[in-house]
Design a protein around this motif. Structure first.
Motif, PDB file in Angstrom:
ATOM      1  N   UNK B  89       3.189  10.455  -2.194  1.00 24.83           N
ATOM      2  CA  UNK B  89       2.575  10.491  -0.863  1.00 24.83           C
ATOM      3  C   UNK B  89       1.639   9.297  -0.668  1.00 24.83           C
ATOM      4  N   UNK B  90       1.430   8.934   0.591  1.00 23.52           N
ATOM      5  CA  UNK B  90       0.398   7.948   0.900  1.00 23.52           C
ATOM      6  C   UNK B  90      -0.932   8.694   0.915  1.00 23.52           C
ATOM      7  N   UNK B  93      -1.479  10.860   3.843  1.00 22.77           N
ATOM      8  CA  UNK B  93      -0.558  12.011   3.878  1.00 22.77           C
ATOM      9  C   UNK B  93      -1.090  13.129   2.981  1.00 22.77           C
ATOM     10  N   UNK B  94      -1.603  12.734   1.813  1.00 25.55           N
ATOM     11  CA  UNK B  94      -2.143  13.723   0.881  1.00 25.55           C
ATOM     12  C   UNK B  94      -3.399  14.384   1.463  1.00 25.55           C
ATOM     13  N   UNK B  97      -2.545  16.706   4.202  1.00 29.09           N
ATOM     14  CA  UNK B  97      -1.984  17.952   3.647  1.00 29.09           C
ATOM     15  C   UNK B  97      -3.108  18.902   3.226  1.00 29.09           C
TER      16      UNK B  97
END
Lengths: 235, 226
Positions: B89-90, B93-94, B97
């Motif tokens: 993940x970038x 993105x992490x 999340x």
């Protein structure tokens, strides 16, 4: 909501790495080859022949898709990260299951152009295709849940893949004809009921039987439940 | 906030924790000290309900963390040992999340405080160890947790990175947040903690205020684990 976020994270794995593209493309290529083989080789096409081959592809495709699901989370310790978040073990398992199912459906969508082509050049009934597709999704659900369960037992995805593939192959191989004459007729019926291929074949013939739907949903539920229980077991 | 009452944890034939009891209250920064294999990580996993004690009772915000894990984790920020992350993940993105799972508000302020604003579009696998640690710490801080549990937060980092992480931890005390961090870097405890818990060979050998004076923690620790 949380399941949706977990699915999003899972899908990103397949988008950000080669794994997803390779697996789904390979599945779509194999499906299309089998799809068009009959048509060009023997100039006749029976939709049931096509559908009957798909579970055999699933025997390898689904364990390949599911092998990393829980094994990798455990191996990389990211499972500990998930457990430190406000999500239940059931959310994790269901999200993994739905992600794999989405990828199977994506593979089937990539096979749709061939299906449309066959519909145009032959006299296949649409309902026959629809019932076959329902059967494909049901057997995929059952196989995914089984592979997830195996993945929940080990932190090695190679072991997970091998055990799942071999077990699913056995399940597919043992059809009622194998047992005819070996066990009594009284036992044959329940044994046949427990095997997936017979139920699946009904769908390929255009028959959508309630007991077969119940069978596949129960199969999926049992192994999803077993996976959740397994993850909930504390060290 | 967190209490251990006569906790025993046995793995096979090895007793990892033997009759451990302690309580952690609000706005405390507790340094968890011990040699490798002393039982620090096991204690943290028990606190989170990831593992179950063989005997005794763990209470987190008054509840059993094993039974109420999912519910309680919304109040916890956790940085596990070795900081496992989803490397594909970038960074954003992490963090997105984690934010969405914790149903938290924006993490923009945190990103600036931790110094990640220029790395948000980088793939986690391409980050240096120090930046990965910042990502893990940022993830733990998302959602304003009441209790931060950090397992070896500065392990393997260079001195500058260690100082950065220590500053972030110290800053948390101003927010009246409790922090438990495990380490075997004694100067870190001296710098950051206001209370010290020392575990040695599965037993609690010290629980009290951090001794004052330069080198006092080291002196005490050496005496306890001799």
């Amino acid at each position: 909501m949380k399941i949706r976020q977990l699915i999003k994270k899972e899908i990103k794995f397949y988008l950000n790495t080669l794994t997803g593209y390779v697996l789904v493309s390979l599945f779509a290529i194999l499906v299309n080859i089998f799809f068009l083989k009959d048509l060009f080789a023997i100039r006749s096409f029976q939709i049931s022949n096509f559908f009957s081959i798909i579970p055999w592809i699933f025997v390898f495709f689904i364990p390949a898709l599911s092998m990393r699901a829980l094994s990798e989370e455990k191996k990389n310790n990211t499972f500990e990260v998930l457990l430190s978040l406000p999500i239940k073990e059931s959310d994790i398992v269901i999200s993994k299951f739905l992600t794999a199912l989405i990828l199977v459906i994506l593979g089937l969508i990539l096979a749709l152009p061939s299906l449309i082509f066959v519909k145009i050049v032959s006299n296949v009934y649409v309902l026959e295709i629809v019932s076959g597709l329902i059967g494909v999704i049901l057997i995929a659900s059952a196989f995914i849940s089984f592979s997830l369960f195996i993945s929940s037992l080990t932190d090695s995805y190679v072991v997970s893949f091998l055990i799942s593939s071999i077990a699913l192959m056995f399940l597919m191989f043992f059809q009622s004809s194998v047992f005819e004459g070996v066990i009594s007729d009284v036992l044959l019926r329940p044994v046949t009921f427990l095997l997936p291929y017979g139920h699946y074949l009904d769908f390929t013939k255009g028959l959508v039987e309630l007991d077969s739907i119940v069978y596949f949903l129960s199969f999926a539920f049992v192994f999803l439940f077993a996976s959740i229980i397994n993850l909930e077991k504390k060290q | 906030m967190l209490s251990f009452k006569n906790i025993v944890k046995i793995f096979g034939s090895k007793t990892a924790l033997n009759d451990i009891s302690f309580k952690i209250d609000k706005a405390e920064i507790v340094g968890f000290l011990g040699l490798n294999g002393a039982g620090k990580t096991t204690s943290m996993r028990l606190a989170l309900g990831i593992q179950q004690p063989t005997d005794g009772e763990v209470k987190l915000f008054g509840k059993d963390p094993v039974e109420h894990r999912a519910e309680l984790m919304s109040k916890i920020g956790y940085l596990p040992e070795n900081n496992p992350l989803y490397s594909y993940l970038k960074v954003y993105e992490y963090l997105d999340f984690i934010k969405e799972i914790k149903q938290a508000k924006s993490y923009e302020g945190l990103v600036e405080q931790i110094g990640l604003q220029d790395r948000l579009n980088d793939r986690i696998e391409n980050l240096s160890r120090g930046y990965k640690q910042r990502v893990g710490l940022c993830a733990a801080l998302i959602g304003n947790p009441d209790l931060l549990i950090l397992d070896e937060p500065t392990s393997g980092l260079d001195p500058l990175e260690q100082e950065k992480i220590r500053d972030i931890i110290k800053n948390e005390q101003k927010k009246k947040r409790s922090v438990i961090f495990s380490t075997h870097i004694l100067s870190e405890v001296e710098d950051v903690a206001d209370r010290l818990i020392v575990i040695h060979q599965g037993k609690l050998v010290y629980d009290g205020k951090k001794p004052k004076g330069k080198g006092a923690v080291e002196k005490l620790f050496k005496k306890l684990v001799k």
